[in-house]
Scaffold this motif. Structure first.
Motif, PDB file in Angstrom:
ATOM      1  N   THR A 103      75.348  50.342  21.502  1.00 46.01           N
ATOM      2  CA  THR A 103      74.230  50.752  20.202  1.00 46.01           C
ATOM      3  C   THR A 103      73.519  51.665  20.021  1.00 46.01           C
ATOM      4  OG1 THR A 103      72.428  48.936  20.977  1.00 46.01           O
ATOM      5  CG2 THR A 103      74.582  47.748  20.674  1.00 46.01           C
ATOM      6  N   GLY A 132      68.168  47.693  15.134  1.00 48.64           N
ATOM      7  CA  GLY A 132      69.016  46.405  15.073  1.00 48.64           C
ATOM      8  C   GLY A 132      69.751  45.299  13.774  1.00 48.64           C
ATOM      9  N   ALA A 133      68.683  45.147  13.246  1.00 53.60           N
ATOM     10  CA  ALA A 133      68.807  44.812  11.575  1.00 53.60           C
ATOM     11  C   ALA A 133      70.158  46.630  10.724  1.00 53.60           C
ATOM     12  CB  ALA A 133      68.196  44.431  10.846  1.00 53.60           C
ATOM     13  N   GLY A 135      71.805  48.752  12.497  1.00 46.35           N
ATOM     14  CA  GLY A 135      72.949  47.867  13.507  1.00 46.35           C
ATOM     15  C   GLY A 135      74.319  47.873  12.517  1.00 46.35           C
ATOM     16  N   THR A 136      73.653  46.395  12.135  1.00 52.17           N
ATOM     17  CA  THR A 136      74.333  45.354  11.443  1.00 52.17           C
ATOM     18  C   THR A 136      74.970  45.040   9.918  1.00 52.17           C
ATOM     19  OG1 THR A 136      72.679  44.120  10.928  1.00 52.17           O
ATOM     20  CG2 THR A 136      73.511  43.424  12.726  1.00 52.17           C
ATOM     21  N   ARG A 142      74.960  51.394   5.671  1.00 49.31           N
ATOM     22  CA  ARG A 142      74.065  51.710   6.429  1.00 49.31           C
ATOM     23  C   ARG A 142      73.756  52.893   6.145  1.00 49.31           C
ATOM     24  NH1 ARG A 142      76.824  50.980  11.410  1.00 49.31           N
ATOM     25  NH2 ARG A 142      77.790  52.912  11.115  1.00 49.31           N
ATOM     26  N   ALA A 183      67.850  39.326   6.567  1.00 46.11           N
ATOM     27  CA  ALA A 183      68.130  39.665   8.683  1.00 46.11           C
ATOM     28  C   ALA A 183      66.382  39.956   9.211  1.00 46.11           C
ATOM     29  CB  ALA A 183      68.952  40.912   9.083  1.00 46.11           C
TER      30      ALA A 183
END
Length: 194
Positions: A103, A132-133, A135-136, A142, A183
């Protein structure tokens, strides 16, 4: 190896410089590189979170620009937008080829040395949660979010990079922001987001 760029004079248009390069003028290539490679590198670094890969992508994007120079049709597209779109697409291709399980969070954080250890840990936790958020998020959300908030492109420029309307960019950004808020909602206080 670190890429270094000199500052470029801004009095000559991109299209003029590209036409001069197509005619064999190497100084025009240096001027265009100095003018646009740093932004291409910044976009690639932000998307890939890996300096070496970012440099490879920025170099490849510039090589593609040199290849299309003889066929460039002035007025059809803004050269900078074309270059940033190519850069973004090259990054997306690299991200898709990465192994599952790797990731963006795996990249080491860069310390600026000024904050205390506690502040650094808290900042790292916030950044990790935010990345991380991010990346989702779906890919186009994004990319739009990164181009707008990290690379500071306008919605018009983003629409050209993503080959979509300004309204679609606004919608992508709105959905991305709502998804990030949702998130991070449960950890808002813990992470210091207010």
């Amino acid at each position: 190896m670190t890429m270094a760029f000199d500052s470029a004079p801004t009095e000559t248009s991109d299209e003029t410089l590209l036409a001069r390069y197509a005619g064999g003028d190497q100084s025009a290539a240096r001027a265009l590189t100095a003018r646009h490679a740093p932004r291409a590198l910044a976009i690639a670094r932000r998307m890939l979170r890996d300096q070496a890969e970012a440099e490879d992508v920025a170099q490849e994007a510039m090589l593609r620009l040199w290849r299309i120079a003889p066929d460039w049709r002035p007025g059809e597209a803004k050269l900078s937008t074309w270059l940033y779109r190519v850069t973004s697409n090259l990054c997306t291709d690299r991200l898709r080829r990465r192994r599952p399980g790797v990731t963006l969070d795996d990249a080491p954080e860069v310390s600026d040395g000024a904050p205390s250890v506690q502040q650094s840990l808290e900042a790292r936790e916030r950044a990790s949660a935010l990345h991380g958020a991010i990346g989702t998020l779906p890919e186009r959300q994004r990319i739009a979010l990164q181009l707008r908030h990290f690379d500071e492109l306008s919605n018009i420029e983003i629409s050209e990079v993503l080959d979509t309307s300004v309204e679609a960019v606004e919608s992508l950004l709105g959905r991305a922001r709502r998804a990030l808020a949702a998130a991070l909602a449960e950890r808002q206080e813990e992470l210091g987001f207010r």
